[in-house]
Design an enzyme around this catalytic site. Structure first.
Site, short mmCIF file in Angstrom:
data_model
loop_
_atom_site.label_atom_id
_atom_site.label_comp_id
_atom_site.label_asym_id
_atom_site.label_seq_id
_atom_site.Cartn_x
_atom_site.Cartn_y
_atom_site.Cartn_z
N HIS A 164 26.16 -34.13 103.82
CA HIS A 164 25.51 -34.27 102.58
C HIS A 164 26.47 -35.16 101.46
O HIS A 164 27.41 -35.38 101.98
CB HIS A 164 25.25 -32.96 102.04
CG HIS A 164 24.23 -31.88 102.85
ND1 HIS A 164 23.10 -32.38 102.86
CD2 HIS A 164 24.50 -31.00 103.75
CE1 HIS A 164 22.23 -31.32 103.41
NE2 HIS A 164 23.24 -30.58 104.06
N LYS A 197 12.53 -24.26 100.27
CA LYS A 197 12.88 -25.43 99.69
C LYS A 197 13.92 -25.93 100.57
O LYS A 197 14.10 -25.78 101.74
CB LYS A 197 13.90 -24.90 98.59
CG LYS A 197 14.66 -23.41 98.85
CD LYS A 197 15.68 -23.14 97.79
CE LYS A 197 16.73 -22.11 98.37
NZ LYS A 197 17.79 -21.74 97.57
#
Lengths: 570, 418, 112
Positions: free
Chosen positions: A130, A340
């Site tokens: 990430h 999500k």
């Protein structure tokens, strides 16, 4: 009114029957509730910067946690074994810490209750590296991610695990999201982890061949990447073993002897180990280990996520040499798809991975998949690429994240017990952040250790680990030369992935040998293709039998099971 | 590096590859046949039950016996046979094809004017039919179980559930029972069995193994080895009916839930694939849309009988041994209840008269009629009884009247009683 | 009256046997099947036997003629006791004249 009273007042307004108290610097909740959601929401309300953490001991009515899955092994083989540092947990965190610890001249043991390293969170995730754009400032998550993100080129070269940096894309269905994206751009410039570039539909269509008509624009963050998560963990473990660490698989910690705030013995199914320092990297069971150490100051609440793997051949119509693609969803859409995060990702092995979703659960070790999660993931990401279909799915798996109520990493010395370091609550972006965490935690362990002995550098430390060469990626000439030296590289066993007998034997001869079907599959991908081992499983059994001298009815898929139940030929 | 040149390269030595090679050689072509396993014969090696060869030889042979007949012809012919040899890539070259391969001697390449893909098919897995739950050992395809039992003498189960009533599933139910395992039942999601009726009779009924139609496995249990499966009933749309779940203890779940043509090689040449068959689009000689590239047997569409697999190899092998003339395709339009129709394209420039066509219906039809038309003119028509999706139909159609102005359509229709 | 499914070929004809009346069969083989099935049902049995060869741990075999249906499991038990130690070819007898029925068990594979 004291701080604890204020928290109590806040919680009791909603949940009057919950008892809120202070215990050892933590906020402790007790009582009983009927819904898991309420247990969670009470836990979240108890979060406060003025306490070490939340001890959420609220019972869920009618629920008993299934017993922790234990290895069948039961012997005294390691009874009385002495070591400088005992690492509990063979995930990416435990294995990377063990490897960093072997930079010193100390004795390191790592215990893992499963039959291989990286079988829980560290395998059951999407492998994304990430960029931290969504992380709040001043969190440990952001701190460690920022330090780790730039280490991957060097690490993957040293430890020989696959890594790609194809970037992370976020797509948007509404021009109303533009200000949010602009704010992210500012944030990215401050964080200095990644560049952030705006992209119009035309450019995006080159990345997502069948881009949904609803997408208006997107952003690209160039420092996004992808690793094979278990490949990285195995690489760390191999390098640790190479440099003298001992990794004990099928070994579970069942309790500890603590005297005057010092752990003096760690009980396992294989005897009592006597370490000087303990590193708690036990994932979803970190708080249980902390309790054994009489040093619990956080609570793990499990959160499931399911990922789907699509056939490599579906890649051409879904994603085109991009890293990961996720959709920025408006609140309304988020509610509709009940999940999500997550995205569509091109894995290092060129498969397409979709997911994960995010579902709170009281079960710590339930990795069973559900059709609801599969459907939720597919319908959500069909928003990005409408041509994706269930027919493309070749595999799916569920992982359980070990979240704390504070939703940040716990990387701390013991609060009451003096010879333990806690590395807990490591969930997304835990894999990405692991390299820097390992460096810091190994130093923290050494700080404690210096109270007991002199710690010097390990002069023989070799940072380089050689994995198994993927011969299908070599040129035909290189292959020819290799086969002439070792004909086993010319005998293809796994036809879907083109894996040779030579590579399977190499996997069996790595520093950490795991002679199971899954152990081989995770090291060289044999059995990971579209047939999922239907053709090659019997052939791999033959190779294990031949190389390890194991009879057929002792070979397992992943540990305690048996593939063959009886052999006709004596 | 090993270098070979040949007229025809056959990839795969199952029944389709063997007969393609043999028929090409008998026409005088030079042939190389490449097989990735240690011996010839493909999946027939493990199909030790009988019933093969009724059409071709008028005998009930076992799989290995059936294969051996072609193998005996091949090994005494001029063919170059490369065993334990795995084709790693295939590309189109100016004059034909170049296949790169590896074997224990090294890597190498084969230059061929023509190529015949006889790569067979593979089984659908538990994940492809979206079975949920844990990931234990003991969940395997019928073919894997068959390999263990019939080739290695190993028993992978003592008490199992079989999902899917395809022929392999039915045959394995009998085989497992004979070998001493308890087959709790065969479960089929459809309302009718997928395999041949005679196999339901001689494999299940003979041994008292129950067949549960409109049932499916929805979940598996067991952290390491399988401990149980959850079975649910399904409605007429094959949707699970809630609250019908039943847990059945077993140590294995054996899957016979469909076969898919193996087209990884075809994809390397970007050959167009028929969505209905999941195999390559072919003409009446099993030549794909790429000149000089053929696809035969189960790699093209999944057959019920090995005899027809061999036949497709024969047709292609024979055709490949002649030089390829420019082709002109007409593409039959499918109407009515046709699930698929092969050939998907007809080369009307050829001098063929009768061509073999294969088709399956979308649903069970008691009395049906198949009609091939050129515009409004009927080229072929035949009445058929008991047409089922699980039973492939085969017809001979005279195409000598078709030409490059033809507009061909094929229709399968139900005939109402009276 | 009895209804049978013929197992001789894939046509799987439904044959009705009513005394001497046999209907529904498409060929004579079906007629023969119906007669034997209603008087003395028999089957061809295929299985494997153990060998001493590593290249072929299980040798596939079948009966060269059909044997009585009620002898199937007894035959399977007999086959469990067989161990092939010599190289055999397709058609070679592995077990001769089982149960004195005149039926042999023959190899269906060559041991290379």
């Amino acid at each position: 009114m004291t701080r604890i009273d204020r928290i109590a007042k806040k919680i009791n307004r909603v949940y009057p029957h919950i008892v809120v108290s202070e215990k050892d610097g933590c906020v402790r909740l007790t009582g009983e509730m009927d819904r898991w959601d309420d247990v969670l929401s009470a836990g979240k309300m108890a979060v406060s910067g003025h306490f070490f953490g939340v001890l959420n001991d609220i019972k869920l009515a009618g629920f008993t946690q299934p017993p922790i899955k234990r290895p069948v092994l039961d012997d005294d083989r390691y009874d009385g074994a002495v070591c400088d540092v005992l690492v509990i947990g063979g995930g990416v965190i435990g294995c990377s810490i063990a490897r960093e610890l072997t930079r010193y001249n100390i004795k390191v043991i790592l215990v893992e209750k499963q039959s291989d390293v990286a079988t829980m969170q560290s395998a059951r995730n999407d492998g994304a590296i990430h960029v931290g754009i969504d992380l709040p400032n001043k969190t440990k998550k952001l701190h460690y991610l920022a330090r780790s993100n730039c280490m991957y080129e060097q690490l993957s070269a040293q430890l020989d695990f696959p890594f790609t940096r194809h970037g992370q894309y976020v797509l948007s269905t509404s021009w109303w999201h533009l200000p949010i994206m602009l704010a992210l751009k500012v944030k990215a410039m401050r964080q200095k982890i990644t560049n952030l570039q705006f992209m119009g539909r035309r450019k995006l269509a080159g990345v997502v061949p069948n881009l949904s008509k609803n997408v208006k624009f997107g952003i690209l963050m160039d420092k996004g990447g992808c690793v094979c998560p278990y490949g990285m963990t195995i690489a760390y473990a191999d390098n640790a073993v190479q440099n003298g660490a001992k990794i004990l698989l099928n070994t579970i910690v069942t309790g500890m002897d603590v005297t005057d705030g010092v752990i003096i013995g760690v009980h396992t199914n294989r005897g009592i180990i006597k370490p000087r320092v303990v590193v708690n990297a036990a994932g979803v069971y970190a708080d249980v280990i902390a309790e054994y150490a009489q040093d619990r100051f956080y609570t793990i609440h499990p959160r499931r996520g399911t990922n789907l793997i699509l056939d490599r051949q579906s890649k051409s119509h879904i994603i085109n040499d991009a890293g990961s693609i996720s959709m920025y969803l408006s609140r309304k859409l988020r509610q509709r798809v009940h999940s999500k995060g997550g995205g569509i990702l091109q894995t290092v092995d060129d498969n397409v991975l979709v997911g994960p979703d995010s579902v709170e659960t009281p079960y710590r070790e339930d990795h069973s998949t559900t059709i609801e999660s599969i459907n939720a993931v597919m319908s959500k990401h069909a928003l990005t690429s409408p041509t994706m279909s269930n027919r493309d799915i070749i595999n799916y798996f569920t992982g359980v994240r070990s979240a704390t109520y504070e939703e940040d990493f716990v990387i701390e010395y013991g609060k009451k017990t003096t010879n333990i370091v806690h590395v807990a609550g490591i969930q997304s972006p835990g894999l990405s952040a692991a390299p820097a965490i390992a460096i810091d935690v190994s130093k923290m362990a050494v700080v404690i250790l210096t109270k007991y002995r002199i710690v010097l550098a390990n002069n023989k430390f070799n940072p380089v680990r050689k994995g198994v060469t993927n011969i299908s990626k070599l040129s035909i000439q290189e292959r020819d030369e290799l086969i002439r030296i070792n004909p086993n590289y010319g005998e293809i066993v796994c036809r879907c992935e083109g894996i040779s007998k030579g590579e399977i034997l190499d996997a069996l001869h790595l520093p950490l040998c795991v002679p199971t079907l899954d152990g081989i599959k995770r090291r060289v991908r044999a059995g990971m293709g579209r047939c999922q081992g239907a053709f090659c499983q019997p052939l791999i059994m033959d190779i294990i039998k031949e190389d390890r001298g194991l009879p057929y009815d002792r070979i397992s898929k992943k540990g305690e099971d048996r593939v063959i139940l009886s052999v006709n030929k004596e | 590096m090993q270098q070979f040149n040949t007229d025809i390269l056959v990839i795969g030595s199952g029944p389709a590859g063997l007969s393609a090679a043999n028929s090409a050689i008998s026409q005088g072509a030079t042939v190389i046949i490449v097989e990735r396993e240690r011996s010839l014969g493909g999946i027939l090696k493990q199909c030790i039950h009988d019933g093969f060869g009724l059409v071709r030889y008028g005998q009930k042979l076992t799989g290995p016996e059936y294969a051996q007949r072609d193998i005996d012809v091949l090994i005494h012919s001029s063919a170059t046979i490369l065993l334990s040899t795995f084709v790693t890539s295939i590309v189109k070259s100016e004059h034909g094809f170049i296949a790169e391969f590896v074997n224990r001697q090294g890597a190498g390449n084969i230059r061929a004017n023509k190529i015949i893909f006889a790569t067979g098919c593979r089984e659908r897995t538990s994940k492809q039919i979206l079975i949920q739950g844990t990931n234990p050992s003991g969940v395997m395809t019928a073919g894997t179980a068959q390999h263990y039992i019939n080739l290695q003498g190993l028993m992978p189960t003592k008490r199992c559930v079989i999902l899917g009533s395809g022929d392999i599933g039915l045959i394995m139910a009998r085989r497992l029972t004979l070998e001493g395992a308890k087959v709790v039942g065969v479960y089929e999601i459809k309302a009718t069995p997928s395999g041949l009726t005679r196999n339901v009779v001689q494999c299940l009924n003979d041994y008292g193994i129950p067949l549960y139609l409109s049932h499916t496995v929805t979940r598996v249990f067991g952290a390491d080895r399988l401990t149980a499966v959850e079975i649910c009933r399904v409605d007429e749309h094959m949707k699970v009916i809630p609250d019908t779940a039943e847990i059945i203890e077993c140590d294995a779940l054996i899957l016979s839930v469909g076969l898919i043509p193996e087209t990884e090689m075809h994809n390397q040449l970007s050959l167009p694939i028929d969505k209905n068959t999941s195999g390559a689009i072919v003409d009446q000689h099993f030549m794909t849309l790429m000149d000089n590239c053929y696809s035969v047997g189960n790699a093209t569409h999944v057959n019920d009988l090995v005899d027809y697999v061999s036949q497709s190899g024969e047709i292609a092998g024979k055709h490949a041994s002649c030089s390829c003339q420019p082709r002109f395709f007409v593409r039959p339009k499918l109407n009515g209840e046709l699930a698929y129709f092969i050939p998907q394209v007809i080369d009307v420039s050829s001098s063929d008269k009768d061509i073999v066509c294969y088709f399956r219906s979308k649903r069970d039809i008691k009395r049906a009629v198949i009609t091939v038309k050129d515009k409004d003119k009927i080229v072929y028509t035949k009445r058929l009884n008991n047409v089922k999706p699980t039973e492939m139909q085969r017809i001979l159609v005279d195409i000598s009247k078709l030409d490059n102005t033809s507009i061909v359509s094929v229709e399968l229709e139900e005939i109402c009683e009276n | 009256m009895r209804e049978l499914t013929c197992i001789v070929c894939p046509n799987s004809c439904t044959i009705t046997v009513d005394g001497d009346q046999i209907t529904g069969n498409l060929c004579n083989k079906g007629r023969d099947f119906a007669i034997s099935e209603t008087t003395n049902p028999t089957r061809t049995i295929t299985s494997t036997v153990v060998t001493t060869f590593d290249s072929c741990p299980a040798l596939s075999v079948r009966t060269d003629k059909e044997i009585a249906f009620d002898k199937i499991f007894a035959l399977i038990d007999l086959l469990k006791k067989v161990k092939v130690t010599k190289r055999v070819k397709i058609g070679d007898i592995v077990l001769a004249n089982v149960f004195n029925s005149g039926v042999n068990v023959i190899a269906t594979k060559n041991i290379e």
